[in-house]
Design a protein around this motif. Structure first.
Motif, PDB file in Angstrom:
ATOM      1  N   ARG A 145     -11.161 -25.070  58.554  1.00  0.00           N
ATOM      2  CA  ARG A 145      -9.725 -25.205  57.962  1.00  0.00           C
ATOM      3  C   ARG A 145      -8.850 -24.476  58.488  1.00  0.00           C
ATOM      4  O   ARG A 145      -7.613 -25.105  58.698  1.00  0.00           O
ATOM      5  CB  ARG A 145     -10.108 -24.444  56.586  1.00  0.00           C
ATOM      6  CG  ARG A 145     -10.636 -25.317  55.749  1.00  0.00           C
ATOM      7  CD  ARG A 145     -11.153 -24.500  54.365  1.00  0.00           C
ATOM      8  NE  ARG A 145     -11.814 -25.242  53.422  1.00  0.00           N
ATOM      9  CZ  ARG A 145     -11.235 -26.309  52.658  1.00  0.00           C
ATOM     10  NH1 ARG A 145      -9.941 -26.117  52.392  1.00  0.00           N
ATOM     11  NH2 ARG A 145     -11.968 -26.994  51.623  1.00  0.00           N
ATOM     12  N   VAL A 146      -8.887 -23.634  59.667  1.00  0.00           N
ATOM     13  CA  VAL A 146      -7.960 -22.920  60.142  1.00  0.00           C
ATOM     14  C   VAL A 146      -7.380 -23.827  61.450  1.00  0.00           C
ATOM     15  O   VAL A 146      -6.403 -24.015  61.769  1.00  0.00           O
ATOM     16  CB  VAL A 146      -8.363 -21.355  60.747  1.00  0.00           C
ATOM     17  CG1 VAL A 146      -7.484 -21.040  61.936  1.00  0.00           C
ATOM     18  CG2 VAL A 146      -8.772 -20.589  59.831  1.00  0.00           C
ATOM     19  N   ALA A 147      -8.543 -24.569  62.002  1.00  0.00           N
ATOM     20  CA  ALA A 147      -8.230 -25.394  62.960  1.00  0.00           C
ATOM     21  C   ALA A 147      -7.301 -26.803  62.497  1.00  0.00           C
ATOM     22  O   ALA A 147      -6.265 -27.094  63.190  1.00  0.00           O
ATOM     23  CB  ALA A 147      -9.586 -26.033  63.561  1.00  0.00           C
ATOM     24  N   ILE A 148      -7.654 -27.047  61.355  1.00  0.00           N
ATOM     25  CA  ILE A 148      -6.833 -28.048  60.887  1.00  0.00           C
ATOM     26  C   ILE A 148      -5.250 -27.543  60.443  1.00  0.00           C
ATOM     27  O   ILE A 148      -4.393 -28.117  60.700  1.00  0.00           O
ATOM     28  CB  ILE A 148      -7.456 -28.706  59.421  1.00  0.00           C
ATOM     29  CG1 ILE A 148      -8.710 -29.472  59.892  1.00  0.00           C
ATOM     30  CG2 ILE A 148      -6.550 -29.554  58.739  1.00  0.00           C
ATOM     31  CD1 ILE A 148      -9.663 -29.733  58.775  1.00  0.00           C
ATOM     32  N   ALA A 149      -5.380 -26.449  59.884  1.00  0.00           N
ATOM     33  CA  ALA A 149      -4.207 -25.896  59.538  1.00  0.00           C
ATOM     34  C   ALA A 149      -3.134 -25.693  60.964  1.00  0.00           C
ATOM     35  O   ALA A 149      -2.058 -25.946  61.072  1.00  0.00           O
ATOM     36  CB  ALA A 149      -4.403 -24.363  59.096  1.00  0.00           C
ATOM     37  N   ARG A 150      -3.851 -25.239  61.812  1.00  0.00           N
ATOM     38  CA  ARG A 150      -3.238 -25.027  63.223  1.00  0.00           C
ATOM     39  C   ARG A 150      -2.627 -26.556  63.693  1.00  0.00           C
ATOM     40  O   ARG A 150      -1.323 -26.524  64.082  1.00  0.00           O
ATOM     41  CB  ARG A 150      -4.127 -24.445  64.377  1.00  0.00           C
ATOM     42  CG  ARG A 150      -3.535 -24.333  65.567  1.00  0.00           C
ATOM     43  CD  ARG A 150      -4.461 -23.571  66.639  1.00  0.00           C
ATOM     44  NE  ARG A 150      -5.610 -24.503  66.627  1.00  0.00           N
ATOM     45  CZ  ARG A 150      -6.809 -24.113  67.527  1.00  0.00           C
ATOM     46  NH1 ARG A 150      -6.870 -22.831  68.074  1.00  0.00           N
ATOM     47  NH2 ARG A 150      -7.699 -24.872  67.547  1.00  0.00           N
ATOM     48  N   ALA A 151      -3.427 -27.506  63.591  1.00  0.00           N
ATOM     49  CA  ALA A 151      -3.064 -28.737  63.705  1.00  0.00           C
ATOM     50  C   ALA A 151      -1.761 -29.297  63.003  1.00  0.00           C
ATOM     51  O   ALA A 151      -0.824 -30.335  63.517  1.00  0.00           O
ATOM     52  CB  ALA A 151      -4.108 -29.896  63.797  1.00  0.00           C
ATOM     53  N   LEU A 152      -1.592 -28.634  61.981  1.00  0.00           N
ATOM     54  CA  LEU A 152      -0.417 -28.997  61.049  1.00  0.00           C
ATOM     55  C   LEU A 152       0.686 -28.268  61.305  1.00  0.00           C
ATOM     56  O   LEU A 152       1.825 -28.639  60.533  1.00  0.00           O
ATOM     57  CB  LEU A 152      -1.093 -28.802  59.585  1.00  0.00           C
ATOM     58  CG  LEU A 152      -2.238 -29.858  58.951  1.00  0.00           C
ATOM     59  CD1 LEU A 152      -2.692 -29.517  57.824  1.00  0.00           C
ATOM     60  CD2 LEU A 152      -1.652 -31.321  58.984  1.00  0.00           C
ATOM     61  N   ALA A 153       0.827 -27.471  62.209  1.00  0.00           N
ATOM     62  CA  ALA A 153       1.743 -26.240  62.199  1.00  0.00           C
ATOM     63  C   ALA A 153       3.161 -27.195  62.654  1.00  0.00           C
ATOM     64  O   ALA A 153       4.184 -26.656  62.048  1.00  0.00           O
ATOM     65  CB  ALA A 153       1.501 -25.496  63.406  1.00  0.00           C
ATOM     66  N   HIS A 154       3.078 -28.236  63.268  1.00  0.00           N
ATOM     67  CA  HIS A 154       4.454 -28.836  63.630  1.00  0.00           C
ATOM     68  C   HIS A 154       4.811 -30.110  62.599  1.00  0.00           C
ATOM     69  O   HIS A 154       5.543 -31.025  62.914  1.00  0.00           O
ATOM     70  CB  HIS A 154       4.303 -29.530  64.949  1.00  0.00           C
ATOM     71  CG  HIS A 154       4.400 -28.449  66.033  1.00  0.00           C
ATOM     72  ND1 HIS A 154       5.676 -27.540  66.363  1.00  0.00           N
ATOM     73  CD2 HIS A 154       3.476 -27.830  66.890  1.00  0.00           C
ATOM     74  CE1 HIS A 154       5.325 -26.646  67.099  1.00  0.00           C
ATOM     75  NE2 HIS A 154       3.980 -27.066  67.548  1.00  0.00           N
ATOM     76  N   GLN A 155       4.157 -30.011  61.503  1.00  0.00           N
ATOM     77  CA  GLN A 155       4.286 -31.025  60.612  1.00  0.00           C
ATOM     78  C   GLN A 155       4.163 -32.404  61.141  1.00  0.00           C
ATOM     79  O   GLN A 155       5.222 -33.376  60.885  1.00  0.00           O
ATOM     80  CB  GLN A 155       5.497 -31.027  59.715  1.00  0.00           C
ATOM     81  CG  GLN A 155       5.717 -29.427  58.894  1.00  0.00           C
ATOM     82  CD  GLN A 155       7.041 -29.425  58.359  1.00  0.00           C
ATOM     83  OE1 GLN A 155       8.132 -30.057  58.723  1.00  0.00           O
ATOM     84  NE2 GLN A 155       7.075 -28.401  57.422  1.00  0.00           N
ATOM     85  N   PRO A 156       3.002 -32.704  61.423  1.00  0.00           N
ATOM     86  CA  PRO A 156       2.846 -33.997  62.369  1.00  0.00           C
ATOM     87  C   PRO A 156       2.722 -35.190  61.471  1.00  0.00           C
ATOM     88  O   PRO A 156       2.534 -35.178  60.415  1.00  0.00           O
ATOM     89  CB  PRO A 156       1.413 -33.735  63.218  1.00  0.00           C
ATOM     90  CG  PRO A 156       0.746 -32.912  62.338  1.00  0.00           C
ATOM     91  CD  PRO A 156       1.660 -31.844  61.689  1.00  0.00           C
ATOM     92  N   ILE A 157       3.150 -36.345  62.022  1.00  0.00           N
ATOM     93  CA  ILE A 157       2.971 -37.668  61.250  1.00  0.00           C
ATOM     94  C   ILE A 157       1.914 -38.021  61.311  1.00  0.00           C
ATOM     95  O   ILE A 157       1.465 -39.169  60.638  1.00  0.00           O
ATOM     96  CB  ILE A 157       4.373 -38.629  61.736  1.00  0.00           C
ATOM     97  CG1 ILE A 157       4.062 -39.048  62.986  1.00  0.00           C
ATOM     98  CG2 ILE A 157       5.483 -38.256  61.627  1.00  0.00           C
ATOM     99  CD1 ILE A 157       4.978 -40.158  63.757  1.00  0.00           C
ATOM    100  N   LEU A 158       0.751 -37.705  62.361  1.00  0.00           N
ATOM    101  CA  LEU A 158      -0.401 -38.342  62.722  1.00  0.00           C
ATOM    102  C   LEU A 158      -1.269 -37.254  62.970  1.00  0.00           C
ATOM    103  O   LEU A 158      -1.116 -36.206  63.644  1.00  0.00           O
ATOM    104  CB  LEU A 158      -0.262 -38.987  63.830  1.00  0.00           C
ATOM    105  CG  LEU A 158      -1.507 -39.762  64.298  1.00  0.00           C
ATOM    106  CD1 LEU A 158      -2.332 -40.724  63.569  1.00  0.00           C
ATOM    107  CD2 LEU A 158      -1.257 -40.656  66.043  1.00  0.00           C
ATOM    108  N   LEU A 159      -2.396 -37.159  62.095  1.00  0.00           N
ATOM    109  CA  LEU A 159      -3.676 -36.370  62.459  1.00  0.00           C
ATOM    110  C   LEU A 159      -4.761 -36.785  63.178  1.00  0.00           C
ATOM    111  O   LEU A 159      -5.165 -37.944  62.206  1.00  0.00           O
ATOM    112  CB  LEU A 159      -3.968 -35.609  61.170  1.00  0.00           C
ATOM    113  CG  LEU A 159      -4.924 -34.517  61.464  1.00  0.00           C
ATOM    114  CD1 LEU A 159      -4.297 -33.208  62.080  1.00  0.00           C
ATOM    115  CD2 LEU A 159      -5.354 -33.975  60.086  1.00  0.00           C
ATOM    116  N   LEU A 160      -5.435 -36.632  64.176  1.00  0.00           N
ATOM    117  CA  LEU A 160      -6.516 -36.958  64.717  1.00  0.00           C
ATOM    118  C   LEU A 160      -7.479 -36.047  64.680  1.00  0.00           C
ATOM    119  O   LEU A 160      -7.477 -35.110  64.888  1.00  0.00           O
ATOM    120  CB  LEU A 160      -6.120 -37.439  66.197  1.00  0.00           C
ATOM    121  CG  LEU A 160      -5.132 -38.330  66.798  1.00  0.00           C
ATOM    122  CD1 LEU A 160      -4.909 -38.201  68.141  1.00  0.00           C
ATOM    123  CD2 LEU A 160      -5.149 -39.716  65.961  1.00  0.00           C
TER     124      LEU A 160
END
Length: 226
Positions: A145-160
């Motif tokens: 969950r922390v890793a996913i949260a980190r991936a969302l830090a820049h408010q991406p339009i795409l999550l891989l």
């Protein structure tokens, strides 16, 4: 959003990783990429992030041929994406809050913005109470969950997400899937590469199956079928 135009990838050792891919991905989709080990799932994700470039064909993201982006500008492309791996790679000496904040710190974001954004993301992933916990104090599901949260830090339009539940038990894996669905419902396009048939079957959204580098099935509301 993403268009694979007759994409083939052959590595320098002669391995054919992908062949003749024609794929269209529209904004807001949730897509599962399935296939056996070696089918080409990870290569497909690496092409999207521009870690690799096609041997033949082209990949367009928002109508831009990403192979033609200059090396110094690739980071602008990657800011639009969040990437989550099976190997979580959290910084062990930083708390959950600090692991997420680091993604913003490297871009020079002000502390006021970092505090606000990280707090919002921790709430989104359900880890407000774990903000000050270090990775070795978190369960496997909490780390992811922390890793996913980190991936969302820049408010991406795409999550891989590349096998994000591979090291988790079925309960934690289902919770991660529900989180990815929640993120998708908020408007982020999600591409999930996975072997987990039970998760794919629960999602009941688009499934693209690869076999030896080729698309053998592309089904809306599909199931895990190889």
């Amino acid at each position: 959003m993403i268009h694979f135009d007759n994409v083939t990838k052959i590595y320098s050792n002669g391995t054919l990783a992908l062949e003749g891919l024609d794929i269209e991905i529209t904004p807001g989709e949730f897509i599962s990429i399935v296939g056996k080990s070696g089918a080409g799932k990870s290569t497909l994700l690496k092409l999207i992030t521009r870690e690799d470039i096609p041997t033949e064909g082209a990949i367009y993201i928002e109508k831009v041929d990403i192979a033609k982006i200059r090396a110094k500008d690739i980071h602008f492309l990657r800011r639009k994406m969040g990437v989550v791996f099976q190997d979580i790679k959290l910084l062990p000496t930083r708390t959950a809050f600090e692991n997420i904040a680091y993604a913003l710190e490297v871009d020079g974001s002000p502390n006021s913005k970092i505090k606000k954004e990280v707090a919002n993301i921790l709430e989104l992933v359900g880890l407000e109470s774990k903000a000050e916990a270090f990775p070795d104090q978190l369960s496997g599901g909490e780390k992811q969950r922390v890793a996913i949260a980190r991936a969302l830090a820049h408010q991406p339009i795409l999550l891989l997400a590349d096998e994000p539940t591979g090291n988790l038990d079925s309960v934690n894996a289902m919770e991660i899937l529900e989180l990815l669905e929640k993120i998708n419902a908020l408007g982020t396009t999600v591409i999930l590469a996975t072997h987990a048939s039970e998760l794919v079957n629960k999602i009941k959204k688009r499934v693209i199956a690869l076999d030896e580098g080729r698309v053998v099935s592309d089904v809306v509301q599909g199931k895990y079928k190889i």
